[in-house]
Design a protein around this motif. Structure first.
Motif, short mmCIF file in Angstrom:
data_model
loop_
_atom_site.label_atom_id
_atom_site.label_comp_id
_atom_site.label_asym_id
_atom_site.label_seq_id
_atom_site.Cartn_x
_atom_site.Cartn_y
_atom_site.Cartn_z
N ASP A 287 -13.85 76.60 -53.85
CA ASP A 287 -13.44 77.76 -53.80
C ASP A 287 -13.99 78.51 -52.23
N ILE A 288 -13.10 78.67 -51.85
CA ILE A 288 -13.89 79.12 -50.04
C ILE A 288 -14.85 80.59 -50.26
N GLN A 289 -15.00 81.41 -51.56
CA GLN A 289 -15.72 82.13 -51.46
C GLN A 289 -16.78 82.13 -51.56
N LEU A 290 -17.37 80.67 -52.48
CA LEU A 290 -18.64 79.92 -52.58
C LEU A 290 -19.54 79.64 -51.53
N GLY A 291 -18.21 79.22 -50.69
CA GLY A 291 -19.26 78.78 -49.92
C GLY A 291 -18.12 77.36 -49.48
N THR A 292 -19.24 76.66 -48.07
CA THR A 292 -17.77 75.56 -47.73
C THR A 292 -18.73 74.37 -46.89
N ASP A 293 -19.72 74.20 -47.61
CA ASP A 293 -20.58 73.68 -46.06
C ASP A 293 -20.19 72.17 -47.22
N ILE A 294 -19.41 71.76 -48.25
CA ILE A 294 -19.39 70.33 -48.25
C ILE A 294 -17.76 70.10 -47.47
N MET A 295 -17.31 71.48 -46.48
CA MET A 295 -16.01 71.13 -46.17
C MET A 295 -16.34 70.04 -44.78
N LYS A 296 -16.99 68.98 -45.03
CA LYS A 296 -17.35 68.08 -44.02
C LYS A 296 -16.83 66.59 -44.69
N PRO A 297 -16.72 65.27 -43.99
CA PRO A 297 -17.03 63.95 -44.58
C PRO A 297 -18.17 64.10 -45.15
N PRO A 298 -18.55 62.89 -46.41
CA PRO A 298 -18.01 61.94 -46.58
C PRO A 298 -17.23 62.79 -47.64
N TYR A 299 -17.20 62.98 -48.14
CA TYR A 299 -16.33 64.73 -49.16
C TYR A 299 -14.41 65.23 -48.59
N LEU A 300 -14.78 65.97 -47.50
CA LEU A 300 -13.77 65.95 -46.83
C LEU A 300 -13.36 65.06 -46.32
N SER A 301 -11.36 64.38 -46.61
CA SER A 301 -11.21 62.96 -45.90
C SER A 301 -9.93 63.09 -46.86
N GLN A 302 -8.69 62.57 -45.99
CA GLN A 302 -7.44 62.59 -46.75
C GLN A 302 -6.53 60.79 -46.76
N PHE A 308 -11.80 59.41 -54.88
CA PHE A 308 -12.27 60.94 -54.90
C PHE A 308 -11.97 61.20 -53.97
N ARG A 309 -11.52 62.61 -53.44
CA ARG A 309 -11.81 63.30 -52.14
C ARG A 309 -11.62 64.72 -52.29
N VAL A 310 -12.00 65.35 -51.29
CA VAL A 310 -11.64 67.27 -50.87
C VAL A 310 -11.00 66.86 -50.64
N GLY A 311 -9.55 67.75 -51.00
CA GLY A 311 -8.07 68.01 -49.83
C GLY A 311 -8.62 69.36 -49.34
N GLY A 312 -9.09 70.34 -49.66
CA GLY A 312 -8.77 71.24 -48.92
C GLY A 312 -10.21 72.65 -49.40
N VAL A 313 -9.11 73.69 -49.32
CA VAL A 313 -10.51 75.44 -50.11
C VAL A 313 -8.96 76.31 -51.06
N LYS A 314 -9.96 76.67 -52.23
CA LYS A 314 -8.56 77.74 -53.07
C LYS A 314 -9.62 78.79 -52.77
N LEU A 315 -8.33 80.14 -52.63
CA LEU A 315 -8.97 81.07 -52.87
C LEU A 315 -8.35 81.53 -53.82
N THR A 316 -8.94 82.92 -54.04
CA THR A 316 -8.62 83.71 -55.07
C THR A 316 -7.80 85.13 -54.73
N LEU A 317 -6.65 85.46 -54.89
CA LEU A 317 -6.68 86.64 -55.03
C LEU A 317 -6.15 87.81 -56.48
N ASP A 318 -5.89 87.48 -57.43
CA ASP A 318 -5.42 88.77 -58.56
C ASP A 318 -6.20 87.27 -59.84
N GLY A 319 -5.53 87.49 -60.60
CA GLY A 319 -5.96 87.09 -61.98
C GLY A 319 -4.68 86.81 -62.51
#
Length: 599
Positions: A287-302, A308-319
Motif C-alpha cells: 500500500d503506497i499510502q502506508l509507506g514504501t520503505d519495503i520497495m527495494k531489494p531483496p523484496y522488490l524484484s522481477q 515470493f517477490r514484491v511486484g509494485g505498489v497499490k493505491l486505493t481511490l474509493d470503495g
C-alpha cells in the motif's frame, strides 16, 4: 495431428545446461493422451507435454513426446483429460484468504449458509461453540452480504449482541470494505458518540443519535482491522498464509497475488519463503499510502525468491459499489441507510493526493495497481495518470486499473490511450448483478459493469479476477462469469459485454502473466516455460458455456510438482486444513486491550 516439437537451438536457449548435449534429454514426467489447451496461438492444442527440472521440455503429439521417456520417466496417461496452463491471479489477497478460511462462514448460497440475520446469528453461534473456538474470547465471521439477506440491510451491533454481549464480535462484509462490531467490540476499540468519521470512512449511527450502530465503512473499518494484524504472531501468520495458498491451489492457481499489503506483512511473507519454497508463486503489492520503505531489494524484484517477490505498489481511490461506498458521477439508485437522494459515494483522497501517489510510482519505476470502482474514481485516476505522464513521459509501466467496475466506454478508450490495463471483476455479474440493477446502479448502468466487451472491441489486453477473499478464488466461476454474465436470478447482464471462451481463458492465464511482466515464463504451455499446469474435469472450449462453472479442478501442478489433487482432497476431507485452522483460530483473534484506535 503432427506438430514440430522444437529445435535443439530453441531447447538449448530454454535449458542452457543442455546446449552442448549431443542428443535430446529425457523428461522427468510426461503427460499424454490429453486435450492440451496451450493458450499459445502458434500451437493452440496438443496431446502431450514433457517436463524436465520444473520446466516444459516439449509440447506436441503423443508419439513425438513419448520419445523423450526413459526408464526413470514418470509417464501419466490422462485418458482424454483436459490440461491448461496454471491460473494466474490478476487480483486477490492470498494472505487475507487465509483469514477467510479460519472465520465463521457468513457467505450466502452457493458458497455459504446465510440468507437472513437469523441464519447469520446461528452461523456465528455454531462457530463459537466449536471447542477450539470456544476457548478464545472473540468471535469473527467473514462474508455477510446485505444484498443477499432477506432483510436487505446490514446487521447492527444489536443483532450481534443477541449472539453475545460478553465477548467481542467482528463480522466482515463480503466486499471487504465494511464490517459490523457488537457493543463489546465497539467499547474495546473506543467507538462512541464522540467518535468522528475518519477521512475516507464513515461510522454509521443509530437513528436520531450519534451512537455508533456497529457498521464501519472503509477507513473507519481499516483503522480497526490493520492493528489487529500487527498483533498476529509469526507462526499464526505462516498458518494464515499457508491456508490461503492451499485454497488457491484447490482452484488451479499457480501464481497468487497479495494485492494490498503493508511493509510488516511483506517481511513476514518473505521470511516464510526463506524457510521453505512457497506452495505457489506469490507477488505482493504494498500500500503506497502506508509507506514504501519495503520497495527495494531483496523484496522488490522481477524474479521470485523461493516463490515470493514484491511486484509494485497499490493505491486505493474509493470503495465498493455493492457496499455503496464507491465514488460515482451519477447517484446510487437507492442510497444506503443514513444517506439522502443524490448520494454519490465518496473518494478516499483529493485529486492532488492521488496525483502525488501516481507520480511517485512513475518517478520510481514502480508498477502501480489502482483500485477504482466508481466512474468518478476512474476519472480521478485517468486525470492523475495523464498529468503524471506529461511530467515523466511515456513508458512500459503496465499500470493496472483494478476492478474498473463502472467504467464508461470513454474511460475504457482512455485506458487504451494511456496504456493502462483494466483488471475487471466479472464475478460481480453473478454475485451482485441483480443487486446492481435493482438497488445500486439501475438497469442501464448495471448492464455495463466490468465492461470486457468494450475492451475486446478495442483489441485490448485485460484480465479477470476474483478479489478473494471477497469471493472464493474459484477460477471456473470467474471464467463462467466472464463468458456468460449470468446473475443469480438467471438474467444475462450485459450481453454485449460477453467474450468468447478462449478470450476469457487468456484473461486468467497469458494476459494475467503479461500484467505481472511474466509472459515470457508463464501463462501458456510452451517449451521453456515453467511447468505450471492444471487438469480439468471437462474441456472449457467444448462444453456448453452455461456449464463452465460446473467444471472442477482435478489437479494443480506447480513447477512440475503436483500440489493439489481433487481425489486426495476428498479422501483427506480437509482434516489437516481443519486442524490448522482450529489451531490458528485459538490464538489469532485475541484483541482485548491490543488495538488502539484514532478517532
Amino acid at each position: 495431428m503432427k506438430t514440430s516439437l522444437f529445435t535443439l537451438t530453441a531447447l538449448a536457449a530454454s535449458f542452457p545446461a543442455l546446449a552442448d548435449s549431443p542428443k535430446m534429454p529425457f523428461a522427468d514426467t510426461i503427460y499424454h493422451n490429453a486435450q492440451v489447451i496451450t493458450v499459445n496461438d502458434k500451437q493452440p492444442d496438443a496431446n502431450a507435454v514433457a517436463i524436465l527440472n520444473g520446466k516444459i521440455l516439449a509440447v506436441g503429439d503423443n508419439e513425438d513426446v513419448l520419445k523423450l521417456a526413459s526408464n526413470s520417466t514418470h509417464v501419466v496417461d490422462l485418458k482424454g483429460m483436459t490440461m491448461i496452463p496454471g491460473f494466474i491471479d490478476a487480483h486477490g489477497h492470498v494472505m487475507n484468504t487465509g483469514l477467510q478460511a479460519v472465520s465463521a462462514n457468513l457467505l450466502s448460497p452457493p458458497d455459504g449458509p446465510v440468507t437472513d440475520i437469523i441464519s447469520l446469528q446461528e452461523a456465528l453461534r455454531i462457530w463459537a461453540d466449536k471447542p477450539t473456538n470456544k476457548a478464545q474470547d472473540f468471535i469473527i465471521g467473514f462474508g455477510y452480504d446485505d444484498s443477499q439477506l432477506k432483510e436487505q440491510i446490514h446487521p447492527t451491533r444489536f443483532d450481534l449482541d443477541a449472539v453475545s454481549t460478553e465477548v467481542p464480535i467482528l463480522i466482515i462484509h463480503q466486499s471487504g470494505h465494511l464490517a459490523v462490531l457488537n457493543s463489546k467490540a465497539l467499547d474495546m476499540l473506543g467507538f462512541n458518540a464522540d467518535s468522528k468519521n475518519p477521512p475516507g470512512g464513515v461510522i454509521r449511527r443509530v437513528p436520531d443519535s450519534n451512537e455508533p450502530n456497529g457498521v464501519l465503512e472503509e477507513s473507519a473499518f481499516f483503522g480497526a482491522l490493520i492493528p489487529l494484524f500487527t498483533q498476529i504472531s509469526p507462526d499464526e501468520n505462516e498458518l494464515l498464509f499457508q491456508a490461503g495458498m492451499e485454497l488457491y491451489a484447490k482452484y488451479g492457481y499457480t501464481t497468487a497475488q497479495e494485492g494490498r499489503t503493508m511493509s510488516d506483512s511483506v517481511k513476514t511473507m518473505y521470511d516464510i519463503a526463506q524457510k521453505k519454497k512457497l506452495l505457489l508463486d506469490v507477488v505482493a503489492y504494498t500500500d503506497i499510502q502506508l509507506g514504501t520503505d519495503i520497495m527495494k531489494p531483496p523484496y522488490l524484484s522481477q524474479s521470485y525468491n523461493n516463490g515470493f517477490r514484491v511486484g509494485g505498489v497499490k493505491l486505493t481511490l474509493d470503495g465498493s459499489p455493492q457496499g455503496k461506498t464507491a465514488w460515482l458521477t451519477k447517484p446510487y439508485l437507492i442510497p444506503p441507510e443514513g444517506q439522502k437522494a443524490g448520494y454519490l459515494g465518496y473518494p478516499i483522497m483529493p485529486d492532488e493526493e492521488a496525483e502525488k501517489y501516481v507520480g511517485m510510482a512513475m518517478e520510481n519505476g514502480w508498477q502501480l495497481l489502482t483500485h477504482a470502482n466508481g466512474d468518478a474514481a476512474i476519472d480521478q485516476y485517468i486525470r492523475a495518470v495523464k498529468n503524471a505522464t506529461k511530467k515523466y513521459g511515456e513508458g512500459e509501466r503496465r499500470f493496472v486499473a483494478i476492478h474498473a467496475q463502472t467504467a464508461r466506454e470513454d474511460q475504457v478508450q482512455s485506458f487504451k490511450e494511456l496504456n493502462v490495463m483494466p483488471s475487471f471483476f466479472p464475478m460481480h455479474t453473478f454475485y451482485w448483478g441483480d443487486w446492481h440493477a435493482q438497488s445500486v446502479l439501475g438497469d442501464e448502468r448495471a448492464e455495463n459493469i466490468s465492461p470486457t466487451g468494450w475492451a475486446l472491441d478495442r483489441d485490448m489486453i485485460f484480465t479477470s479476477h476474483h478479489d478473494a477473499p471477497v469471493a472464493f478464488p474459484n477460477s471456473m466461476r470467474v471464467y463462467s462469469a466472464t463468458v456468460n454474465r449470468i446473475t443469480r436470478s438467471g438474467r444475462v447482464l450485459g450481453k454485449d459485454q460477453r467474450v468468447p471462451s478462449m478470450t476469457a481463458l487468456k484473461a486468467q492465464t497469458i494476459w494475467a502473466a503479461y500484467q505481472h511482466f511474466e509472459e515470457k515464463t508463464k501463462g501458456s504451455i510452451e517449451t521453456g516455460k515453467v511447468a505450471d499446469l492444471v487438469l480439468l474435469s471437462d474441456n472449457p472450449l467444448k462444453v456448453n458455456p452455461m456449464e463452465l462453472a460446473d467444471i472442477t479442478v482435478v489437479s494443480t501442478i506447480k513447477d512440475g510438482e503436483v500440489i493439489y489433487t481433487q481425489q486426495a482432497a476428498i479422501a483427506d476431507n480437509s482434516c489437516a486444513a481443519s486442524r490448522k485452522c482450529q489451531a490458528l483460530a485459538t490464538h489469532t483473534f485475541m484483541i482485548a486491550g491490543l488495538i488502539p484506535h484514532r478517532h
